[in-house]
Design a protein around this motif. Structure first.
Motif, PDB file in Angstrom:
ATOM      1  N   GLU A   1     -24.124  46.743  47.217  1.00 52.95           N
ATOM      2  CA  GLU A   1     -24.983  46.859  46.033  1.00 52.95           C
ATOM      3  C   GLU A   1     -25.915  45.653  45.866  1.00 52.95           C
ATOM      4  OE1 GLU A   1     -25.514  49.178  43.248  1.00 52.95           O
ATOM      5  OE2 GLU A   1     -24.969  50.373  44.983  1.00 52.95           O
TER       6      GLU A   1
ATOM      7  N   THR B   1     -32.082  47.049  34.227  1.00 56.74           N
ATOM      8  CA  THR B   1     -31.257  47.626  33.165  1.00 56.74           C
ATOM      9  C   THR B   1     -32.129  48.395  32.177  1.00 56.74           C
ATOM     10  OG1 THR B   1     -29.754  45.755  33.419  1.00 56.74           O
ATOM     11  CG2 THR B   1     -29.484  47.083  31.441  1.00 56.74           C
TER      12      THR B   1
ATOM     13  N   ILE C   1     -20.481  41.160  40.537  1.00 57.95           N
ATOM     14  CA  ILE C   1     -21.615  41.457  41.422  1.00 57.95           C
ATOM     15  C   ILE C   1     -22.771  40.457  41.237  1.00 57.95           C
ATOM     16  CG2 ILE C   1     -22.588  43.226  39.837  1.00 57.95           C
ATOM     17  CD1 ILE C   1     -22.551  43.540  43.655  1.00 57.95           C
ATOM     18  N   ASP C   2     -23.100  40.112  39.983  1.00 57.19           N
ATOM     19  CA  ASP C   2     -24.248  39.225  39.762  1.00 57.19           C
ATOM     20  C   ASP C   2     -23.931  37.763  40.074  1.00 57.19           C
ATOM     21  OD1 ASP C   2     -25.754  41.382  38.977  1.00 57.19           O
ATOM     22  OD2 ASP C   2     -25.446  41.058  36.838  1.00 57.19           O
TER      23      ASP C   2
ATOM     24  N   ARG D   1     -31.034  56.868  42.027  1.00 54.65           N
ATOM     25  CA  ARG D   1     -29.615  56.789  41.669  1.00 54.65           C
ATOM     26  C   ARG D   1     -29.351  57.186  40.213  1.00 54.65           C
ATOM     27  NH1 ARG D   1     -27.150  51.215  42.267  1.00 54.65           N
ATOM     28  NH2 ARG D   1     -27.576  51.648  44.425  1.00 54.65           N
TER      29      ARG D   1
ATOM     30  N   LYS E   1     -26.836  39.251  28.762  1.00 56.24           N
ATOM     31  CA  LYS E   1     -28.008  40.100  28.996  1.00 56.24           C
ATOM     32  C   LYS E   1     -27.657  41.576  28.797  1.00 56.24           C
ATOM     33  CE  LYS E   1     -30.112  39.988  33.230  1.00 56.24           C
ATOM     34  NZ  LYS E   1     -30.414  41.331  33.756  1.00 56.24           N
ATOM     35  N   SER E   2     -26.537  41.996  29.370  1.00 54.29           N
ATOM     36  CA  SER E   2     -26.168  43.412  29.270  1.00 54.29           C
ATOM     37  C   SER E   2     -25.943  43.818  27.820  1.00 54.29           C
ATOM     38  CB  SER E   2     -24.877  43.671  30.062  1.00 54.29           C
ATOM     39  OG  SER E   2     -25.095  43.423  31.427  1.00 54.29           O
TER      40      SER E   2
ATOM     41  N   ALA F   1     -20.755  52.290  42.356  1.00 55.80           N
ATOM     42  CA  ALA F   1     -20.124  51.552  41.250  1.00 55.80           C
ATOM     43  C   ALA F   1     -21.237  50.836  40.512  1.00 55.80           C
ATOM     44  CB  ALA F   1     -19.108  50.561  41.786  1.00 55.80           C
ATOM     45  N   SER F   2     -21.814  51.476  39.515  1.00 55.66           N
ATOM     46  CA  SER F   2     -22.964  50.893  38.817  1.00 55.66           C
ATOM     47  C   SER F   2     -22.888  51.191  37.324  1.00 55.66           C
ATOM     48  CB  SER F   2     -24.268  51.452  39.395  1.00 55.66           C
ATOM     49  OG  SER F   2     -25.324  51.241  38.479  1.00 55.66           O
ATOM     50  N   ALA F   3     -22.853  50.118  36.536  1.00 54.97           N
ATOM     51  CA  ALA F   3     -22.823  50.293  35.078  1.00 54.97           C
ATOM     52  C   ALA F   3     -24.154  50.834  34.566  1.00 54.97           C
ATOM     53  CB  ALA F   3     -22.516  48.967  34.408  1.00 54.97           C
ATOM     54  N   GLN F   4     -25.221  50.542  35.305  1.00 54.71           N
ATOM     55  CA  GLN F   4     -26.518  51.053  34.860  1.00 54.71           C
ATOM     56  C   GLN F   4     -26.575  52.570  35.002  1.00 54.71           C
ATOM     57  OE1 GLN F   4     -29.455  48.833  37.074  1.00 54.71           O
ATOM     58  NE2 GLN F   4     -29.088  46.969  35.884  1.00 54.71           N
TER      59      GLN F   4
ATOM     60  N   ARG G   1     -18.846  47.270  34.182  1.00 55.85           N
ATOM     61  CA  ARG G   1     -18.898  46.719  32.820  1.00 55.85           C
ATOM     62  C   ARG G   1     -18.949  47.830  31.771  1.00 55.85           C
ATOM     63  NH1 ARG G   1     -23.651  42.759  33.829  1.00 55.85           N
ATOM     64  NH2 ARG G   1     -22.678  42.898  35.849  1.00 55.85           N
TER      65      ARG G   1
ATOM     66  N   ARG H   1     -31.539  34.828  39.747  1.00 51.59           N
ATOM     67  CA  ARG H   1     -30.195  34.356  40.119  1.00 51.59           C
ATOM     68  C   ARG H   1     -30.207  33.608  41.460  1.00 51.59           C
ATOM     69  NH1 ARG H   1     -27.552  36.273  35.809  1.00 51.59           N
ATOM     70  NH2 ARG H   1     -27.913  38.435  35.246  1.00 51.59           N
TER      71      ARG H   1
ATOM     72  N   LYS I   1     -30.568  44.575  44.285  1.00 51.57           N
ATOM     73  CA  LYS I   1     -30.775  43.776  43.074  1.00 51.57           C
ATOM     74  C   LYS I   1     -32.228  43.280  43.048  1.00 51.57           C
ATOM     75  CE  LYS I   1     -26.672  44.430  41.636  1.00 51.57           C
ATOM     76  NZ  LYS I   1     -26.475  45.343  40.514  1.00 51.57           N
TER      77      LYS I   1
ATOM     78  N   ARG J   1     -33.394  51.711  34.008  1.00 51.93           N
ATOM     79  CA  ARG J   1     -32.402  52.766  34.281  1.00 51.93           C
ATOM     80  C   ARG J   1     -31.797  53.311  32.989  1.00 51.93           C
ATOM     81  NH1 ARG J   1     -30.731  49.346  39.056  1.00 51.93           N
ATOM     82  NH2 ARG J   1     -32.017  50.162  40.765  1.00 51.93           N
TER      83      ARG J   1
HETATM   84  C1  S3P Z   1     -26.002  45.711  34.541  1.00 57.06           C
HETATM   85  C2  S3P Z   1     -25.311  46.259  35.566  1.00 57.06           C
HETATM   86  C3  S3P Z   1     -25.300  45.713  36.932  1.00 57.06           C
HETATM   87  C4  S3P Z   1     -25.827  44.289  36.980  1.00 57.06           C
HETATM   88  C5  S3P Z   1     -27.055  44.108  36.155  1.00 57.06           C
HETATM   89  C6  S3P Z   1     -26.784  44.478  34.709  1.00 57.06           C
HETATM   90  C7  S3P Z   1     -25.931  46.354  33.217  1.00 57.06           C
HETATM   91  O1  S3P Z   1     -26.130  46.516  37.731  1.00 57.06           O
HETATM   92  O2  S3P Z   1     -26.074  43.897  38.309  1.00 57.06           O
HETATM   93  O3  S3P Z   1     -27.482  42.759  36.210  1.00 57.06           O
HETATM   94  O4  S3P Z   1     -26.305  45.715  32.201  1.00 57.06           O
HETATM   95  O5  S3P Z   1     -25.497  47.509  33.147  1.00 57.06           O
HETATM   96  P1  S3P Z   1     -25.542  47.842  38.440  1.00 57.06           P
HETATM   97  O6  S3P Z   1     -24.938  48.648  37.380  1.00 57.06           O
HETATM   98  O7  S3P Z   1     -26.685  48.563  39.055  1.00 57.06           O
HETATM   99  O8  S3P Z   1     -24.566  47.315  39.436  1.00 57.06           O
END
Ligand code: S3P
Length: 421
Positions: A331, A92, A307-308, A123, A19-20, A159-162, A187, A381, A335, A95
């Motif tokens: 975190e 995703t 996390i997921d 955020r 998905k990401s 700690a958020s990749a988004q 990620r 999920r 979700k 953000r």
């Molecule tokens: C994602 C980052 C994660 C994850 C989400 C997808 C992404 O969220 O939980 O399902 O694709 O960057 P956070 O970055 O808010 O933890």
């Protein structure tokens, strides 16, 4: 819907695309100069929301099964959308778009479904504001006034990749260098893809530096299977008797493989084979068979790497001998649902010994479990994790909304029951 019970789970499976990576391939493809071909794209509702938003901004995108062609128009090729961008259930999309839209020469509005409207957008809006962004609101609908952005040196607080990706994307539009310091490694698909596209981006441990000024070159992206979807079958294979499941072509980027580390800790029978690199991402096949799991401690910097997967890892812990403690996972509360409260409430319905903590949960496993009528909270999920849990529960279990799996895995139930035949 009633969850059908299987007596064992055996076979091979290919889970849908990550998905990401699917989101990022469309977004970065739209900002590249020319045609990006995506293979193995996830046609789940979330990624389709990303496609809809970019079409709304004048990007031509063709979808043929899992093959998607994005006709990118360059960093400055987006047009002002005529209506409010609608991101559905996708955090995703919402953000990451904030990061792109902040630096455009137009204003727009963005909103999503009821769940998205409850999820914190401050955020991303707050750190983007330090770059000069003008985003009104901390929850959707958001009004974004496109404006000139400045580079910054920013220490992240979550700690958020988004959040990280939103800042990196805004950095492509800034007037100077943007430096982002992560708290823990999350990620890194954006960094990898941008680097392959020729962007000026450097990664040094937890520090990311982006400089504007480079055109993005289009790519062919082969999207690997999503380890977050594979996780349901990893747990199923481990907890069911007489079972073995091979999940082929799974993305095993080290920023995503916390579940593999946890499975090793829990003593799972697991093999990772056929490791290779595809489109700049590590890929492998994962084989999991019936295991005598033991409880373990999960916390610290592994959390963003799984996390997921935590709801389904919690299901594995229920059938493990001893205690599993999950900590540092606050975190989960922001979700698609509050996944700490959701897991604890639903698991308690089955007589499971589980306690909610501020930042996680404690599970005393290896005890009898009975079926229940589960509330998914329309969280994909949660639905899939509860379907896995129900396989080892005595008696009947039901889900109030099985269709919510469409967000990330529309064919889930077909694939799941197929392993029981
Ligand atoms: C994602 C980052 C994660 C994850 C989400 C997808 C992404 O969220 O939980 O399902 O694709 O960057 P956070 O970055 O808010 O933890």
């Amino acid at each position: 819907m009633e969850i059908q019970k299987m007596t064992r789970a055996r076979g091979e499976i290919i889970v849908p695309g990550d998905k990401s990576i699917s989101h990022r391939a469309v977004m970065l493809g739209a900002l590249a100069n020319g045609t990006t071909e995506i293979h193995g794209f996830l046609r789940g509702a979330d990624c389709l929301s990303t496609i809809d938003c970019f079409r709304e901004m004048g990007i031509e995108i063709e979808v043929n099964g899992g093959d998607v062609t994005v006709h990118g128009k360059g960093l400055n090729g987006l047009k002002k959308p005529e209506k409010t961008l609608y991101t559905g259930n996708s955090g995703t999309t919402t953000r990451l778009l904030c990061g792109i839209l902040a630096g455009q020469p137009f204003d727009c509005e963005i909103t999503g479904d009821a769940s998205i409207c409850r999820r914190p957008m401050g955020r991303v809006a707050k750190p983007l504001a330090l770059m000069g962004a003008q985003i009104e609101g901390e929850y959707c609908p958001l009004k974004i006034h496109g404006t000139a952005l400045h580079g910054m040196d920013y220490q992240m607080t979550v700690a958020s990749a988004q959040v990280k990706t939103a800042l990196i994307l805004a950095g492509l539009y800034a007037d100077g260098e943007t430096v982002i310091h992560e708290t823990e490694k999350s990620r890194d698909h954006t960094e990898r893809m941008l680097s392959a596209m020729g962007a000026d981006i450097e990664v040094d441990g937890l520090k990311i530096t982006v400089r504007p000024g480079k055109e993005l070159k289009p790519q062919t992206v082969d999207v690997p299977g999503d380890i977050s979807s594979a996780a349901f079958f990893m747990v199923l294979g481990a907890i069911m008797p007489n079972s073995e499941i091979k999940i082929k072509n799974v993305g095993v980027n080290p920023t995503r493989t916390g579940i593999i580390d946890v499975f090793r800790d829990m003593g799972a029978n697991m093999e990772i084979v056929n490791e290779r690199t595809v489109s700049g991402e590590p890929v492998a096949d994962i084989i999991v068979s019936t295991s005598n799991l033991k409880g373990c401690e999960i916390g610290g910097d592994i959390i963003p790497r799984l996390i997921d997967e935590l709801p389904v890892i919690a299901a594995a812990a229920v059938f493990a001998e001893g205690r599993t403690v999950i900590s540092g996972a606050q975190e989960l509360k922001v979700k698609e649902s509050n996944r700490i409260a959701a897991v604890v409430t639903e698991f308690k319905k089955c007589g499971i010994d589980i306690t909610e903590t501020d930042d996680g949960m404690i599970i005393n496993g290896g005890k009898p479990v009975h079926g229940a009528d589960f509330a998914t909270r329309s969280d994909h999920r949660m639905a899939m994790s509860l379907a896995v849990l129900a396989q080892r529960a005595e008696g009947i279990s039901t889900l109030d909304d099985g269709e919510c799996v469409d967000v990330s895995y529309p064919a889930f139930f077909g694939d799941f029951y197929g392993l029981g035949k």
